[in-house]
Every structure is written in C-alpha cells, then in structure tokens.
Enzyme design. Structure first.
Site, PDB file in Angstrom:
ATOM      1  N   SER A 148       0.815  -1.241  -0.059  1.00 15.02           N
ATOM      2  CA  SER A 148      -0.150  -0.001  -0.074  1.00 15.02           C
ATOM      3  C   SER A 148       0.759   1.193  -0.040  1.00 15.02           C
ATOM      4  CB  SER A 148      -0.787   0.257   1.106  1.00 15.02           C
ATOM      5  OG  SER A 148      -1.420  -1.070   1.307  1.00 15.02           O
ATOM      6  N   GLU A 188      -3.874  -0.561  -9.260  1.00 15.93           N
ATOM      7  CA  GLU A 188      -2.953   0.410  -9.715  1.00 15.93           C
ATOM      8  C   GLU A 188      -1.708  -0.400 -10.269  1.00 15.93           C
ATOM      9  OE1 GLU A 188      -2.689   4.416  -7.196  1.00 15.93           O
ATOM     10  OE2 GLU A 188      -2.724   2.691  -5.867  1.00 15.93           O
TER      11      GLU A 188
HETATM   12  P1  NAD Z   1      -3.092  -9.875   6.260  1.00 13.77           P
HETATM   13  O1  NAD Z   1      -2.726  -9.595   7.518  1.00 13.77           O
HETATM   14  O2  NAD Z   1      -4.684 -10.246   6.046  1.00 13.77           O
HETATM   15  O3  NAD Z   1      -2.544 -11.205   5.698  1.00 13.77           O
HETATM   16  C1  NAD Z   1      -1.268 -11.345   5.472  1.00 13.77           C
HETATM   17  C2  NAD Z   1      -0.933 -12.921   5.169  1.00 13.77           C
HETATM   18  O4  NAD Z   1       0.596 -13.047   5.159  1.00 13.77           O
HETATM   19  C3  NAD Z   1      -1.254 -13.520   6.623  1.00 13.77           C
HETATM   20  O5  NAD Z   1      -1.878 -14.739   6.095  1.00 13.77           O
HETATM   21  C4  NAD Z   1       0.097 -13.929   7.057  1.00 13.77           C
HETATM   22  O6  NAD Z   1       0.223 -15.468   7.777  1.00 13.77           O
HETATM   23  C5  NAD Z   1       0.807 -14.084   5.907  1.00 13.77           C
HETATM   24  N1  NAD Z   1       2.441 -14.011   5.876  1.00 13.77           N
HETATM   25  C6  NAD Z   1       3.012 -13.473   6.935  1.00 13.77           C
HETATM   26  N2  NAD Z   1       4.322 -13.577   6.971  1.00 13.77           N
HETATM   27  C7  NAD Z   1       4.497 -14.530   5.886  1.00 13.77           C
HETATM   28  C8  NAD Z   1       5.666 -14.899   5.007  1.00 13.77           C
HETATM   29  N3  NAD Z   1       6.929 -14.792   5.365  1.00 13.77           N
HETATM   30  N4  NAD Z   1       5.534 -15.924   4.185  1.00 13.77           N
HETATM   31  C9  NAD Z   1       4.185 -16.082   3.662  1.00 13.77           C
HETATM   32  N5  NAD Z   1       3.080 -15.660   4.045  1.00 13.77           N
HETATM   33  C10 NAD Z   1       3.289 -14.745   5.138  1.00 13.77           C
HETATM   34  O7  NAD Z   1      -2.819  -8.622   5.335  1.00 13.77           O
HETATM   35  P2  NAD Z   1      -3.686  -7.876   4.169  1.00 13.77           P
HETATM   36  O8  NAD Z   1      -4.671  -6.797   4.493  1.00 13.77           O
HETATM   37  O9  NAD Z   1      -4.141  -9.045   3.023  1.00 13.77           O
HETATM   38  O10 NAD Z   1      -2.573  -7.078   3.402  1.00 13.77           O
HETATM   39  C11 NAD Z   1      -1.584  -7.533   2.526  1.00 13.77           C
HETATM   40  C12 NAD Z   1      -0.841  -6.472   1.636  1.00 13.77           C
HETATM   41  O11 NAD Z   1      -1.904  -5.967   0.935  1.00 13.77           O
HETATM   42  C13 NAD Z   1      -0.154  -5.381   2.488  1.00 13.77           C
HETATM   43  O12 NAD Z   1       1.044  -5.004   2.071  1.00 13.77           O
HETATM   44  C14 NAD Z   1      -1.291  -4.325   2.734  1.00 13.77           C
HETATM   45  O13 NAD Z   1      -0.676  -3.160   2.731  1.00 13.77           O
HETATM   46  C15 NAD Z   1      -1.705  -4.454   1.213  1.00 13.77           C
HETATM   47  N6  NAD Z   1      -3.273  -3.973   1.069  1.00 13.77           N
HETATM   48  C16 NAD Z   1      -3.998  -4.124   2.014  1.00 13.77           C
HETATM   49  C17 NAD Z   1      -5.383  -3.693   1.761  1.00 13.77           C
HETATM   50  C18 NAD Z   1      -6.291  -3.741   2.692  1.00 13.77           C
HETATM   51  O14 NAD Z   1      -7.432  -3.201   2.715  1.00 13.77           O
HETATM   52  N7  NAD Z   1      -6.241  -4.877   3.635  1.00 13.77           N
HETATM   53  C19 NAD Z   1      -5.616  -3.001   0.452  1.00 13.77           C
HETATM   54  C20 NAD Z   1      -4.661  -2.757  -0.264  1.00 13.77           C
HETATM   55  C21 NAD Z   1      -3.380  -3.316  -0.291  1.00 13.77           C
END
Ligand code: NAD
Length: 318
Positions: A148, A188
């Site tokens: 993000s 994006e």
């Molecule tokens: P989340 O916490 O829901 O999921 C992250 C997952 O990654 C978890 O299941 C965790 O177990 C796993 N994980 C952690 N370390 C790991 C590793 N070393 N190898 C493999 N898996 C691993 O997070 P999210 O909300 O899905 O966000 C993920 C990314 O997307 C972030 O960079 C966030 O900034 C971005 N993002 C989030 C949103 C939102 O609204 N949630 C929107 C756009 C972008």
C-alpha cells in the site's frame, strides 16, 4: 491515455534502463500460472479472482497453515454465496476451487509465471521475501507486490546485491489491488525505477484478464489512489476539528453533492483511522510537504483506540 502511459514510462525507465534491461518480453497470454504469497484478506481475494476470471492455477503460499485453512474456508464461503445468488453455477465454483493449490513452501513458486506478494506491510519482511523470490522463481517470472505504501524501487532493489544487475529487479512491479478484491475493479500498476516496460505491459494485461481496470502510475509516495484519497479524508477531519462543519454536514454534502457512495468520515471509519493516519504520515515524511500534515484530531482518535468500524468506534459508533 496511451500517450500518458508512454510519458510515465519514459520518465520512469529512461532510455538507459530500457537498454540494459535483460528481462524477456512476456504477455498475459503467456501467464499460465500464478503464485500468491500471503493468504490473508488481500492474497486470498487475488487468488480467487485469478482462478475464477483469468482461469489460471494458483499456488497459494502462506507461512501459517492456520491462515491457509482460514483463507480457503473463506474462499469456499464466497463461492457458495455466489452460487446461492445465481452469479455462478456450482460447476464454476468447483472449478475455481480446484485451481487453488495451498502450501506453506515458498519453493512451490519455482515454476509459476507471475507472483503476487500480499504479506503484511512490513518493509524488511517484503525486502527479504523479494530477495528469496529472485532466487526461487524462474528467470522469466514477473514479481509483483500488493504494497500500500512501500517504494517499489526499494523492493526491486532488494532482489540483487549488484544494482547494475537488473535481471530480477526489472521484473518487479506493483499490482495494487483494492479491498475487497472480488468487488473493486480498480488496480494500480506501479513501476519502480528498474521496472521494464515489458513487465508493466504484462501486469496490465494480466490484471485485465482478471477482469480489473488497471491505472498505471509512477513510484511516488501514496501512488495515485492514496495520494488523492487520503488528503481528501484528512481535510474532512480538519473541517470537523476546526468547526467548519459537523460530522453529518461534512458527510452529507460530499455524499449528496458529489455523488460518492459515502461521506469522507464514514469512509475513514471503514478503512480504519490507523491506516489513514499511517498513510498520511508516509506522504508527509516522504515528500516533506506540509500540505500532507495529518490532522491533530485524527492522531488523537487513533491514540484513543477509536479506529473506526473495526474497533466499534470512530466518527460513528458501530
Ligand atoms: P493480512 O494480514 O490479512 O494477510 C497477510 C498474510 O500473510 C497472513 O495470512 C500471514 O500469515 C501471511 N504471511 C506473513 N508472513 C509471511 C511470510 N513470510 N510468507 C508467507 N506468508 C506470510 O494482510 P492484508 O490486509 O491481506 O494485506 C496484505 C498486503 O496488501 C499489505 O501489503 C497491505 O498493505 C496491502 N493492502 C491491503 C489492503 C487492505 O485493505 N487490507 C488494501 C490494499 C493493499
């Protein structure tokens, strides 16, 4: 549109980088398999939409077996809901589910054509993962991040110890999907300084194959969506804190006057006030521009634990 993208690429890549780029040209037609790293909120949505819309097999990697089980349970729930609402048939749901291959082993990504990383927003974690992806994945694979706020140029730089070697960094790009992925059409596509034009083209084409509408932008704090959205939300909070209008007046005028589905304060509650504050801080710190100063009230509400919908209290009570 084409000339805008061309200008962005020219600015981003420069002739020199195009000249030295050693990445082979690959287009979405050739993306026959996807890897998704992180089976959380975003990764699961990306994997499911890719399986359903692009029809590719998806290797879904998470370091936590529990997260994988949770994610797949959620995918099944989403598919059942689509079947019950007659959006898809049971056969289509079964087919999509059969395309998801969960694993805790990152080495399982060695054969895929395109990887999308969606692990938590922790810079060092992403840098370590991209260094490993450069080793594990095939030399033609596109290495995409869903970050993000972290610089794509910095993530790409983590793929090599020799900055002159762009064999992996030219294949790094951001595919920044919006939440919830099955619903939001926009994505994006952000290129770092090292990203090749072929990588951007492949990412654009693959996101279109997933049924999304891509917007290409340069690597800049907040990229496009948050650069525009967060100062808008922040300004609404400043209007509230300085008494220009009350909560309902602020949300009502934007909702009824500009035809957005919800006002900025309600939207902030849905996104999470901590997330809004964190992104404003990135914009402020990385640009040094005072126009991005986070609202004092926004910071105080985060200090109070009033994070919006997820904590039950924000600008509204839930
Ligand atoms: P989340 O916490 O829901 O999921 C992250 C997952 O990654 C978890 O299941 C965790 O177990 C796993 N994980 C952690 N370390 C790991 C590793 N070393 N190898 C493999 N898996 C691993 O997070 P999210 O909300 O899905 O966000 C993920 C990314 O997307 C972030 O960079 C966030 O900034 C971005 N993002 C989030 C949103 C939102 O609204 N949630 C929107 C756009 C972008």
């Amino acid at each position: 549109m084409a000339s805008t993208i061309g200008r962005i690429r020219a600015l981003q890549l420069g002739r020199q980088i195009r000249h030295f780029s050693s990445s082979p040209t690959r287009y979405a037609a050739e993306v026959k398999s996807l890897g998704v790293l992180g089976a959380g909120q975003m990764g699961l949505g990306i994997a499911l939409v890719a399986a359903q819309r692009a029809g590719v097999p998806v290797t879904l990697v998470d370091s936590s077996k529990a997260a994988l089980d949770r994610g797949l349970g959620f995918a099944e729930k989403l598919l059942s809901k689509d079947v019950s609402k007659s959006r898809i048939t049971q056969e289509q749901a079964d087919e999509a589910r059969s395309k998801l291959f969960p694993t805790t082993e990152m080495e399982a990504l060695s054969e895929v054509d395109f990887v999308i990383e969606a692990v938590p927003e922790i810079p060092q974690l992403k840098f370590d993962i991209f260094a490993k992806l450069a080793e594990v994945c095939s030399k033609h694979a596109i290495l995409a991040t869903n970050t993000s706020s972290i610089s794509i140029t910095k993530i790409a730089a983590a793929t090599t110890k020799d900055p002159r070697d762009m064999s992996a960094s030219s294949r790094v790009v951001s595919t920044h999907f919006m939440n919830p992925v099955p619903v939001q059409k926009g994505v994006e596509i952000i290129s770092g300084l090292q990203t090749s034009a072929e990588t951007v083209d492949t990412a654009v084409a693959f996101c279109k194959a997933m049924g999304k509408i891509p917007s290409v932008s340069a690597d800049s704090p907040g990229f496009l969506a948050n650069r525009i959205l967060m100062p808008y939300i922040n300004e609404a909070v400043i209007c509230l804190e300085t008494g220009v209008g009350d909560r309902d007046a602020i949300d009502a005028i934007m909702k009824n006057g500009t035809n957005v589905p919800m006002g900025p304060l309600q939207l902030a509650d849905f996104i999470g006030l901590d997330t809004c504050l964190a992104i404003m801080k990135v914009l402020h710190q990385e640009t040094g521009d005072s126009k991005y100063r986070p609202s004092v009230l926004l910071a105080k509400m985060v200090d109070a634990g009033w994070l919006g919908k997820k904590s039950g209290k924000g600008f509204y009570d839930y």
